[in-house]
Scaffold this active site. Structure first.
Site, PDB file in Angstrom:
ATOM      1  N   SER A 231       0.856  -1.190   0.000  1.00 58.41           N
ATOM      2  CA  SER A 231       0.000   0.000   0.000  1.00 58.41           C
ATOM      3  C   SER A 231       0.889   1.235   0.000  1.00 58.41           C
ATOM      4  O   SER A 231       2.054   1.173   0.434  1.00 58.41           O
ATOM      5  CB  SER A 231      -0.887   0.018   1.251  1.00 58.41           C
TER       6      SER A 231
ATOM      7  N   TYR B 135      -2.125  -0.313  10.263  1.00 57.29           N
ATOM      8  CA  TYR B 135      -2.219  -0.664   8.843  1.00 57.29           C
ATOM      9  C   TYR B 135      -0.911  -0.319   8.139  1.00 57.29           C
ATOM     10  O   TYR B 135      -0.381  -1.108   7.345  1.00 57.29           O
ATOM     11  CB  TYR B 135      -3.389   0.077   8.200  1.00 57.29           C
TER      12      TYR B 135
END
Length: 254
Positions: free
Chosen positions: A138, A151
């Site tokens: 990501s 995250y």
């Protein structure tokens, strides 16, 4: 170009969003696709779409954070040519607002889940004479994002794992790369808006879209197209790389 005929691919989290897009495009190009989801019913839409278009697909209910369960599924599948580590969960919170239970849950799925699948898949890739691994990272692994503490930690680990695996198995004809998307318009985004902004969904959707310099979110199919290229023989000289696909977010968002 980009033919995957006679290739067998595993896609974790292939029931919706990015995973579904990757699974369907790999199948369209000739791969036999095996989808791993928490429950087989969650993969049914993807399976149906692939079969309706003449492809071959199977689904398995499995929690990727469960080491033994992952090995059991991979043993059922046998030798494979492609592994897409896509399964993951999101989280919103800072370091001091993230409960320990949430930290453990995200790391178990997003990091240990990747490890479990690598541990099970690499012997199967060897049996096939080598192959390709793609890990979904990501932009959270590349830049600081607000309220994405665990995250970001998890996706940073996935990017580092990718480089390690690429180095360790380059002599065994196993390539490993990662993809780092920015915001992608998936059912998760729609659910997030419905839950948190039910009274002004269009306005918030536009606001989220404009955080990408290109002015919109990515389509899952665009991530799928990049994954297809990296899985194909045309990308046989590429390993140990991370590919931001972010509408300019990491370089132009000044």
């Amino acid at each position: 170009m980009f033919s995957l005929k006679n290739k067998k691919a595993i896609v974790t989290g292939g029931g919706s969003g990015i995973g579904k897009a990757i699974a369907t495009i790999l199948a369209k190009q000739g791969a036999e696709v095996h989808i791993i989801e928490l429950g087989t019913e969650q993969a049914q839409d993807t399976i149906n779409e692939i079969k309706e278009n003449g492809g071959t697909a199977f689904s398995y209910g499995c929690d990727v954070s469960n080491h033994q369960a992952v090995h059991e599924v991979f043993n059922q599948i046998g030798p494979v040519n492609i592994l897409i580590n896509n399964a993951g969960i999101a989280h919103i919170g800072k370091a001091d607002t993230t409960p320990e239970s949430d930290f453990d849950r995200v790391m178990n799925v997003n990091v240990k889940g990747v490890y479990n699948c690598l541990h099970a898949a690499i012997p199967k890739l060897r049996l096939a004479g080598g192959g390709v691994i793609i890990n979904m990272a990501s932009i959270a692994a590349l830049v600081g994002l607000p309220d994405r503490f665990v995250y970001s930690a998890a996706k940073g680990a996935v990017k580092a794992i990718t480089m390690s695996v690429a180095k360790d198995y380059i002599d065994e004809n196993i390539r490993c790369n990662s993809i780092s998307p920015a915001r992608v318009h998936t059912p998760f985004v729609d659910g997030f808006l419905q839950k948190n902004y039910p009274d002004n969904i269009p306005e918030m959707f536009e606001k989220l879209s404009k955080t990408q310099p290109i002015g919109r979110m990515a389509k899952p199919e665009e991530i799928g197209a990049l994954a297809l290229y990296l899985c194909s023989d045309e990308a046989s000289f590429i390993t140990g790389c991370d590919y931001p696909i972010d509408g300019g977010f990491t370089t132009l968002n000044n």
